[in-house]
Design an enzyme around this catalytic site. Structure first.
Site, PDB file in Angstrom:
ATOM      1  N   PRO A  22       0.789  -1.235   0.000  1.00 14.52           N
ATOM      2  CA  PRO A  22       0.000   0.000   0.000  1.00 14.52           C
ATOM      3  C   PRO A  22       0.820   1.284   0.000  1.00 14.52           C
ATOM      4  O   PRO A  22       0.332   2.322  -0.463  1.00 14.52           O
ATOM      5  CB  PRO A  22      -0.827  -0.114   1.292  1.00 14.52           C
ATOM      6  CG  PRO A  22      -0.903  -1.574   1.573  1.00 14.52           C
ATOM      7  CD  PRO A  22       0.388  -2.138   1.102  1.00 14.52           C
ATOM      8  N   GLU A  61       0.895  -7.761   8.087  1.00 12.04           N
ATOM      9  CA  GLU A  61       0.888  -6.322   8.358  1.00 12.04           C
ATOM     10  C   GLU A  61       1.870  -5.568   7.467  1.00 12.04           C
ATOM     11  O   GLU A  61       2.000  -4.357   7.567  1.00 12.04           O
ATOM     12  CB  GLU A  61       1.235  -6.057   9.827  1.00 12.04           C
ATOM     13  CG  GLU A  61       0.119  -6.446  10.783  1.00 12.04           C
ATOM     14  CD  GLU A  61      -1.165  -5.692  10.503  1.00 12.04           C
ATOM     15  OE1 GLU A  61      -1.110  -4.451  10.429  1.00 12.04           O
ATOM     16  OE2 GLU A  61      -2.214  -6.338  10.347  1.00 12.04           O
ATOM     17  N   ARG A  70      -0.344  -7.679 -22.015  1.00 15.07           N
ATOM     18  CA  ARG A  70      -1.185  -7.323 -23.167  1.00 15.07           C
ATOM     19  C   ARG A  70      -0.528  -6.244 -24.031  1.00 15.07           C
ATOM     20  O   ARG A  70      -0.943  -6.029 -25.179  1.00 15.07           O
ATOM     21  CB  ARG A  70      -2.572  -6.868 -22.701  1.00 15.07           C
ATOM     22  CG  ARG A  70      -2.591  -5.559 -21.955  1.00 15.07           C
ATOM     23  CD  ARG A  70      -3.948  -5.305 -21.297  1.00 15.07           C
ATOM     24  NE  ARG A  70      -5.051  -5.465 -22.223  1.00 15.07           N
ATOM     25  CZ  ARG A  70      -5.466  -4.501 -23.055  1.00 15.07           C
ATOM     26  NH1 ARG A  70      -4.832  -3.331 -23.051  1.00 15.07           N
ATOM     27  NH2 ARG A  70      -6.476  -4.703 -23.864  1.00 15.07           N
ATOM     28  N   ASP A  76      -7.746   2.018 -25.967  1.00 19.42           N
ATOM     29  CA  ASP A  76      -8.071   1.659 -24.593  1.00 19.42           C
ATOM     30  C   ASP A  76      -8.224   2.895 -23.721  1.00 19.42           C
ATOM     31  O   ASP A  76      -7.606   3.936 -23.972  1.00 19.42           O
ATOM     32  CB  ASP A  76      -6.962   0.785 -23.987  1.00 19.42           C
ATOM     33  CG  ASP A  76      -6.970  -0.625 -24.547  1.00 19.42           C
ATOM     34  OD1 ASP A  76      -7.993  -1.031 -25.119  1.00 19.42           O
ATOM     35  OD2 ASP A  76      -5.944  -1.307 -24.406  1.00 19.42           O
TER      36      ASP A  76
END
Length: 240
Positions: free
Chosen positions: A88, A115, A153, A168
């Site tokens: 994160p 954690e 991709r 896209d």
């Protein structure tokens, strides 16, 4: 050929996720090599522990540095290898980063858990720290699969119609335009007439206008950063 190594406590999740669709075909065609390494194989001791209690106290467990360093070293990284820690605290993942990673020769993706990961991994081992969004997940396996899918991709030959990549969402900093297919009318809802006109110039103009409209309405943060041409500004003026 791009080589991707994923260091994880759940290699079966990675293997399942890369076995289908575009990524699966790219593997079969030899465009990418993907390997999932079981982190426990690099842990010492009878129980092959990969986590421990945090120094200073606190809830939860922290992933130990030794197994991660050993696993990365087993992947034989070079000075050009990008070692990506998925957690994160990382930089928000974007299409631009996917483009950047797609031209590398070797990626190592480290899946976090518990954690978090001992800070020495982030500070002294990883070349990149990436987050896929401001929310909490159980581990880094899903983010790793997202990175793999978005990168593979983009590899030459991975998609039958390469020109579709330029259409896209996010390819040019804007959201994609609305798409329609048959039937022409469904429950009283009709396809915009311009798409049936056969006038390719008018269609291209309408699609660009829709990109601008949707991005401004739904993602003002993207719109604020977009590089708009003089024609884009004219299209916006028309809408107003």
């Amino acid at each position: 050929m791009l080589r991707i190594d994923v260091i994880t406590l759940f290699p079966e999740v990675i293997e399942a996720g890369v076995s289908y669709s575009i990524v699966g075909r790219a593997r079969e065609w030899g465009l990418v090599q993907i390997r999932a390494l079981q982190l426990r194989d690099f842990a010492s001791g009878k129980h092959q522990k990969t986590d421990d209690e945090p120094y200073g106290g606190g809830a939860g467990l922290v992933m130990k540095p030794e197994p991660i360093f050993k696993a990365v070293e087993a992947c034989q990284p070079t000075q050009h290898t990008r070692i990506v820690l998925l957690e994160p605290q990382g930089k928000l993942y974007t299409q631009a980063i996917a483009q950047e990673l797609s031209v590398q020769e070797h990626l190592i993706l480290i899946c976090g858990h518990y954690e978090g990961v001992d800070a020495r991994v982030r500070e002294h081992l990883a070349t990149d720290v990436i987050s896929i969004g401001d929310y909490v997940l159980t581990g880094g396996e899903l983010p790793a699969l997202i990175v793999i899918d978005s990168v593979v991709r983009l590899l030459p030959g991975a998609i039958h119609s390469p020109e579709s990549l330029g259409q896209d969402s996010y390819a040019d900093g804007l959201l994609g335009y609305p798409q329609y297919t048959r039937p022409e009318e469904f429950r009283g809802l009709r396809v915009p007439s311009v798409l049936l006109s056969g006038n390719h110039g008018a269609i291209a103009r309408w699609r660009r206008q829709q990109q601008l409209r949707l991005t401004r309405a739904l993602r003002p943060d993207l719109f604020a950063r977009a590089c708009l041409s003089r024609e884009d500004l004219e299209l916006l003026k028309e809408m107003e």
